[in-house]
Design a protein around this motif. Structure first.
Motif, PDB file in Angstrom:
ATOM      1  N   UNK A   1       0.972  -1.334  -0.056  1.00 36.66           N
ATOM      2  CA  UNK A   1       0.031   0.015   0.148  1.00 36.66           C
ATOM      3  C   UNK A   1       1.006   1.345  -0.005  1.00 36.66           C
ATOM      4  N   UNK A   2       2.124   1.076   0.253  1.00 37.48           N
ATOM      5  CA  UNK A   2       3.081   2.119   0.162  1.00 37.48           C
ATOM      6  C   UNK A   2       3.481   2.550  -1.153  1.00 37.48           C
ATOM      7  N   UNK A   3       3.903   3.794  -1.716  1.00 41.11           N
ATOM      8  CA  UNK A   3       4.642   3.876  -2.893  1.00 41.11           C
ATOM      9  C   UNK A   3       5.954   3.509  -2.898  1.00 41.11           C
ATOM     10  N   UNK A   4       6.407   3.024  -3.722  1.00 41.86           N
ATOM     11  CA  UNK A   4       7.924   2.469  -3.870  1.00 41.86           C
ATOM     12  C   UNK A   4       8.166   2.583  -5.214  1.00 41.86           C
ATOM     13  N   UNK A   5       9.315   3.328  -5.404  1.00 45.63           N
ATOM     14  CA  UNK A   5       9.974   3.627  -6.810  1.00 45.63           C
ATOM     15  C   UNK A   5      11.655   3.545  -6.541  1.00 45.63           C
ATOM     16  N   UNK A   6      12.171   3.426  -7.758  1.00 48.32           N
ATOM     17  CA  UNK A   6      13.756   3.392  -7.658  1.00 48.32           C
ATOM     18  C   UNK A   6      14.079   4.572  -8.761  1.00 48.32           C
ATOM     19  N   UNK A   7      14.835   5.375  -8.125  1.00 46.97           N
ATOM     20  CA  UNK A   7      15.394   6.528  -8.689  1.00 46.97           C
ATOM     21  C   UNK A   7      16.816   6.707  -8.833  1.00 46.97           C
ATOM     22  N   UNK A   8      17.418   7.252  -9.862  1.00 41.59           N
ATOM     23  CA  UNK A   8      18.884   7.604 -10.011  1.00 41.59           C
ATOM     24  C   UNK A   8      19.302   8.666  -9.479  1.00 41.59           C
ATOM     25  N   UNK A   9      20.749   9.004  -9.185  1.00 44.91           N
ATOM     26  CA  UNK A   9      21.103  10.087  -8.554  1.00 44.91           C
ATOM     27  C   UNK A   9      20.339  11.514  -9.001  1.00 44.91           C
ATOM     28  N   UNK A  10      20.112  11.544 -10.256  1.00 44.54           N
ATOM     29  CA  UNK A  10      19.404  12.823 -10.792  1.00 44.54           C
ATOM     30  C   UNK A  10      17.787  12.893 -10.472  1.00 44.54           C
ATOM     31  N   UNK A  11      17.309  11.752  -9.862  1.00 43.04           N
ATOM     32  CA  UNK A  11      15.993  11.973  -9.494  1.00 43.04           C
ATOM     33  C   UNK A  11      15.030  11.205 -10.434  1.00 43.04           C
ATOM     34  N   UNK A  12      15.423  10.963 -11.370  1.00 43.36           N
ATOM     35  CA  UNK A  12      14.568  10.123 -12.538  1.00 43.36           C
ATOM     36  C   UNK A  12      14.085   8.897 -11.943  1.00 43.36           C
ATOM     37  N   UNK A  13      12.702   8.642 -12.219  1.00 40.88           N
ATOM     38  CA  UNK A  13      12.042   7.509 -11.749  1.00 40.88           C
ATOM     39  C   UNK A  13      12.642   6.198 -12.947  1.00 40.88           C
ATOM     40  N   UNK A  14      13.117   5.368 -12.225  1.00 38.97           N
ATOM     41  CA  UNK A  14      13.777   4.225 -13.280  1.00 38.97           C
ATOM     42  C   UNK A  14      12.331   3.228 -13.194  1.00 38.97           C
TER      43      UNK A  14
ATOM     44  N   UNK B   1       0.788  15.285   2.366  1.00 33.75           N
ATOM     45  CA  UNK B   1       1.996  15.026   3.314  1.00 33.75           C
ATOM     46  C   UNK B   1       2.354  13.498   3.216  1.00 33.75           C
ATOM     47  N   UNK B   2       3.534  13.281   3.232  1.00 32.10           N
ATOM     48  CA  UNK B   2       3.965  12.109   3.040  1.00 32.10           C
ATOM     49  C   UNK B   2       5.548  11.811   4.055  1.00 32.10           C
ATOM     50  N   UNK B   3       5.486  10.613   4.363  1.00 33.76           N
ATOM     51  CA  UNK B   3       6.744  10.310   5.225  1.00 33.76           C
ATOM     52  C   UNK B   3       7.599   9.441   4.128  1.00 33.76           C
ATOM     53  N   UNK B   4       9.038   9.848   3.922  1.00 37.66           N
ATOM     54  CA  UNK B   4       9.778   9.351   2.829  1.00 37.66           C
ATOM     55  C   UNK B   4      11.159   8.352   3.636  1.00 37.66           C
ATOM     56  N   UNK B   5      11.151   7.177   2.989  1.00 40.95           N
ATOM     57  CA  UNK B   5      12.537   6.450   3.649  1.00 40.95           C
ATOM     58  C   UNK B   5      13.367   6.268   2.379  1.00 40.95           C
TER      59      UNK B   5
ATOM     60  N   UNK C   1      24.889   1.853 -11.672  1.00 39.47           N
ATOM     61  CA  UNK C   1      25.035   3.410 -11.492  1.00 39.47           C
ATOM     62  C   UNK C   1      24.343   3.575  -9.934  1.00 39.47           C
ATOM     63  N   UNK C   2      24.480   4.766  -9.643  1.00 41.82           N
ATOM     64  CA  UNK C   2      24.222   4.969  -8.219  1.00 41.82           C
ATOM     65  C   UNK C   2      22.548   5.156  -8.382  1.00 41.82           C
ATOM     66  N   UNK C   3      21.876   4.291  -7.338  1.00 44.10           N
ATOM     67  CA  UNK C   3      20.362   4.242  -7.449  1.00 44.10           C
ATOM     68  C   UNK C   3      20.011   3.929  -6.027  1.00 44.10           C
ATOM     69  N   UNK C   4      18.603   4.458  -5.734  1.00 44.50           N
ATOM     70  CA  UNK C   4      18.097   4.385  -4.359  1.00 44.50           C
ATOM     71  C   UNK C   4      16.396   3.865  -4.748  1.00 44.50           C
ATOM     72  N   UNK C   5      16.204   3.551  -3.604  1.00 46.94           N
ATOM     73  CA  UNK C   5      14.674   3.118  -3.638  1.00 46.94           C
ATOM     74  C   UNK C   5      14.167   4.314  -2.601  1.00 46.94           C
ATOM     75  N   UNK C   6      12.946   4.711  -3.053  1.00 47.13           N
ATOM     76  CA  UNK C   6      12.080   5.745  -2.281  1.00 47.13           C
ATOM     77  C   UNK C   6      10.812   4.963  -2.037  1.00 47.13           C
ATOM     78  N   UNK C   7      10.794   5.216  -0.537  1.00 47.42           N
ATOM     79  CA  UNK C   7       9.423   4.506  -0.041  1.00 47.42           C
ATOM     80  C   UNK C   7       8.655   5.915   0.741  1.00 47.42           C
TER      81      UNK C   7
END
Length: 934
Positions: free
Chosen positions: A99-112, A172-176, A185-191
């Motif tokens: 039910x949470x929003x999960x996406x993977x982004x690169x260092x520039x913030x583009x959603x992969x 309003x969102x809490x972000x992890x 390449x440098x990438x991050x999970x955004x929850x």
């Protein structure tokens, strides 16, 4: 294993056969060529066969071993691929089921990549890269996220209550932020966890708790309602009001709303309800919230939008107030100074507050002097399906709502029962909050806890509020609510704001969006504006229900003509728009002629036979750079041309048409003229030369525009009569005249009477007589000091209802005069039927010097008629002594014209009165020297 063996046998066997055939045939060829003995040749062949047999066997063993190893590796690789694919599917199901929003982004913030919840929540388009940073509309928060990502932290970072913007609405969102190890390449999970509903629910509970306390503390209903409005307006940027519904009279009275302008209050106080009147009428009749996003374009506000806009009210939402029995007792209304529609939270707030008010009004109406406060608490708490209870000093539950069964298996007795499913830390925290509230250290507090319900974990919000009565904490009110988001409310609100409530057709807002899409696609189409003629007359003659049912019949007919290329929209009360996706004028004309055919046929509504007419103005869009508003403007211009040609006319736009832009601007600015104080009353005296007295003055309106200077009345009065603003304008004139008479009385300036021009549209208004009496009473002015001047059109269109209003005015002492007599529908029968006190002879009879014999004969006949019927006569347009000399003054006619005085302001009239009287004496002296023959 079997496949490896077969492959090895096949390879070695093939080698053996080929080698055997080669040795055999080559030996035969050698034997013949060399004449060798047959024995020697046979020995050589046998030796070769033994060699190739051994070689074939070795080849078989080697090949079998290698293929067996290769097959094992292939099976291992295949198994790993299956496991990897299964793991990927499991990961995708876990993500998409989250039910949470999960996406993977690169260092520039583009959603992969993103899960399904992220695609829905962030409204991500397909096949298009979106930068996550664009959703952050607060620079400080955006920079903190960017900084965290650019530093490439090895551990996750948590951000609470960040603000993002989705579809022009803040969330309003809490972000992890979780870095991904081993990524090239440098990438991050955004929850992201959406906390909007939780925070809004917290605010909603604060409202409920405050309103609940105000009802418990108030001793009178009006006081309680005013307190409710005060609470809401302190925490909101809009204004609120509460209207009480009188079921017997089917009207609404204004009960509370301290910030609402008095002019607007006067308009809505006592207003009759109807399905097409404002937003309160439909809200009461349908028992549901009604949204008017834009008052200026809403057909229900057609007769009220002038004052609403003057009071800076541009949007209105109304929610019915219901008693516990379901009976409607009033409406809770929100007014906005901007064009807006409610968010999900706004909608919940309106519903919840209206419910609280309904229960509070039931308490004050039925049990104010008999029920105890405990019963009042129960009534007020039933307004919500959420669980509520009251905790005493000894932690016992003294009261709980019936909604407890939705949250607990049985009724609760103590605080321990309430917190049984909480963790030990949560139970300790609740108890500490209650102790602090009883000690006066806290007034309210919120917290969250998880509870399993219906086989699934739910997050609940618990709100604790100290119940203070007479400066003593009597208990702690605890509210429990499931914070699950109700997403379908957005679609419902959108449906309310984009569909006409009567015909169920899409409205002007929907049309604007549709046209924008068509113009983006550069599609050629026709847009036609349909105006139903005589609809207002049908409403006045047969009632609004007949008119509404005709509109429904028309809408049904238009819908039956709809197909993939034809769409129908309702714009306002009697206007519809039709969009035809075609570049062929013949096709468009054929369809629009069918619409006109509906009007040429007789329509039957209930038992009434209606003969309706229409006009249509059509415009073709050929892909040129026209805005939607410019298309609307062309439609209105074309429709105006169609109206000039008669009824049931269809006209297509062409470039030679001139836009009535100036008229539109005058209409728009006329609504603002009263608020800007650009309108002024001028007064022109009416004198009696025979008695040498100033009998009265006529009030004449003047518009001194701030930029354009003086605008003649003949330019703006017809526009005001056409759009209905004449009612507001006329009411303002009557009020100003009464106020001026009162001021003259205070200053000792004698003015017996004032004449006011009265429009037929004013006389048709239901509240006209009551409004006149209100202004007279407000300034303590006798009705005998007013004269209403009407045109001869009223004599022709007079109805029984109109005559009743005329008699009511005359009973109050107000006299009536026929203005511009002799140039309209003049008929002696009209004078006999209509109770006329004065006839004002039009200036057309005296504008020639000398007056022609025929006109002079008519003047004398009119004088004689007025003498016989005891009707006073006023001669207008006297500008010279020569004109005055030709009038039979012996009948004591009253004279009005520039010869004695031009229209002037009230202050100028007071200054010039002595000069005017001297001129009257001078004229009387001149006339005394003349002999009259009649």
């Amino acid at each position: 294993m079997g496949s490896s063996r077969k492959s090895a046998l096949k390879l070695s066997g093939t080698f053996f056969i080929i080698s055997f055939l080669w040795i055999y045939f080559s030996d035969i060829a050698v034997m013949r060529l060399t004449n060798s003995t047959e024995f020697i040749q046979l020995f050589q062949t046998t030796k070769g066969i033994i060699f190739i047999s051994i070689t074939s066997y070795i080849l078989y063993v080697t090949t079998y071993k290698d293929l067996n190893q290769l097959e094992g590796k292939i099976q291992s690789i295949t198994k790993h691929q299956q496991l990897l694919s299964q793991s990927e599917r499991t990961y995708r199901r876990l993500n998409d089921g989250n039910f949470d929003t999960i996406c993977m982004i690169n260092q520039e913030g583009l959603i992969i990549s993103a899960n399904k919840q992220a695609e829905v929540f962030l409204q991500l388009p397909k096949n298009k890269k979106i930068n996550l940073f664009e959703f952050f509309n607060r620079d400080e928060e955006k920079q903190s996220i960017i900084k965290c990502i650019q530093q490439q932290q090895t551990s996750s970072q948590y951000f609470k209550q960040m603000t993002i913007s989705l579809n022009h609405e803040e969330k309003k969102v809490d972000i992890n932020i979780i870095p991904i190890d081993g990524h090239d390449n440098v990438a991050f999970f955004i929850v992201m966890k959406d906390m909007t509903s939780l925070l809004q629910s917290q605010q909603l509970f604060e409202y409920q708790s405050c309103i609940l306390q105000r009802f418990l503390q108030s001793t009178e209903l009006n006081e309680a309602l005013r307190n409710v409005i005060t609470i809401l307006e302190q925490k909101s940027d809009c204004n609120y009001s509460i209207m009480i519904y009188d079921q017997k009279n089917e009207s609404l009275s204004f009960a509370a709303g301290q910030s609402i302008p008095s002019l607007f209050v006067q308009m809505v106080d006592g207003i009759k309800i109807g399905r097409t009147i404002g937003t309160c009428g439909p809200a009461i009749l349908d028992k549901k919230t009604v949204i008017c996003e834009n008052i200026e374009q809403c057909s229900n506000w057609e007769n009220f939008k002038a004052i609403a806009l003057e009071c800076n009210i541009k949007s209105c939402w109304s929610t019915p107030i219901l008693l516990p029995s379901g009976e409607v007792i009033g409406t809770f209304v929100a007014y906005h100074s901007t064009i807006t529609k409610p968010t999900t939270f706004d909608y919940r707030l309106m519903e919840s507050v209206a419910s609280v008010i309904g229960m509070g009004m039931a308490y004050f109406n039925n049990m104010q002097n008999t029920l105890k406060r405990e019963r009042a608490q129960e009534l007020l708490a039933k307004q919500t399906s959420d669980f509520m209870c009251i905790i005493n000093h000894d932690y016992t539950i003294t009261y709980q709502t019936s909604a407890s069964q939705l949250f607990f298996q049985s009724e609760l007795a103590t605080l321990c029962d309430l917190t049984a499913e909480m963790t030990q830390e949560e139970r300790k925290q609740v108890k500490e909050i209650i102790d602090h509230m009883f000690s006066g250290l806290l007034t309210h507090r919120d917290m969250l806890f998880t509870k399993r319900n219906n086989g699934r974990n739910h997050i609940y919000r618990i709100h604790l509020s100290a119940m203070q009565i007479e400066n003593t904490i009597q208990g702690i009110v605890i509210s429990l609510q499931n914070v699950t988001e109700e997403m379908e409310l957005k679609d419902y609100v959108e449906q309310l704001t984009s569909t006409d409530s009567l015909t169920k057709l899409p409205n002007r807002k929907k049309l604007q969006n549709y046209l924008r899409e068509l113009t983006k696609q550069e599609v050629s189409f026709y847009i036609a504006l349909l105006d139903c003629l005589k609809l207002s007359r049908i409403n006045e003659s047969y009632g609004h229900q007949i008119g509404d049912e005709f509109l429904v019949q028309l809408s049904t007919y238009l819908l039956n003509l709809e197909n993939e290329s034809i769409r129908v929209f309702r714009s306002s009360g009697d206007e519809f728009y039709l969009v035809i996706e075609s570049d062929d004028e013949v096709t468009a004309r054929s369809y629009l002629n069918k619409v006109i055919g509906f009007f040429t046929d007789t329509s039957v509504v209930r038992t009434q036979t209606l003969h309706m007419n229409c006009n249509i103005g059509a415009v073709q869009y050929k892909g040129e750079s026209l805005t939607v508003e410019e298309l609307f403007k062309r439609c209105e211009t074309t429709l105006a041309y169609a109206k000039r040609q008669g009824a049931n006319m269809l006209v297509f736009y062409h470039d030679q048409m001139k836009s009535s832009y100036e008229e539109i601007m005058i209409e728009t600015e006329l609504y603002q003229a009263i608020g800007k104080e650009e309108l002024t009353l001028y007064y022109q005296p009416l004198v009696n030369v025979h008695t040498r007295e100033v009998m009265s003055v006529e009030a004449l309106i003047r518009w001194n525009h701030s930029k354009k200077g003086f605008i003649p009345p003949d330019q703006f009065i017809p526009i005001a009569e056409e759009n209905g603003f004449i009612r507001v304008l006329g009411d303002w004139i009557i009020e100003q005249v009464c106020k001026q008479l009162w001021q003259w009385d205070q200053e000792g300036f004698v003015m017996p009477k004032v004449s006011i021009n009265l429009s037929y549209e004013q006389l048709k208004a239901d509240d006209f007589v009551s409004r006149v009496f209100t202004h007279l009473n407000t300034f303590n002015i006798s009705g005998k000091r007013l004269t209403f001047e009407v045109t001869e059109r009223i004599l022709v269109e007079v109805s029984t209802e109109t005559m009743q209003k005329v008699h009511a005015l005359r009973e109050a002492g107000i006299t009536l005069a026929i203005d511009d007599f002799g140039v309209g529908y003049s008929s002696l029968s009209y004078i006999e039927r209509f109770p006329v006190d004065t006839i004002k002879l039009d200036k057309v009879f005296v504008n020639e010097i000398p007056i022609p014999d025929k006109k002079l004969a008519i003047i004398k006949a009119v004088f004689h008629l007025c003498e016989l019927l005891n009707i006073q006569i006023v001669v207008e347009g006297i500008e010279s002594i020569e004109q005055l000399n030709q009038i039979p003054i012996h009948l004591e006619a009253t004279i009005q014209g520039y010869f004695f005085a031009k229209p002037q302001t009230a202050s100028e009239l007071m200054e010039n009165m002595n000069e005017i009287k001297q001129l009257v004496y001078l004229a009387a002296s001149k006339l005394e020297e003349r002999e009259y023959r009649y």
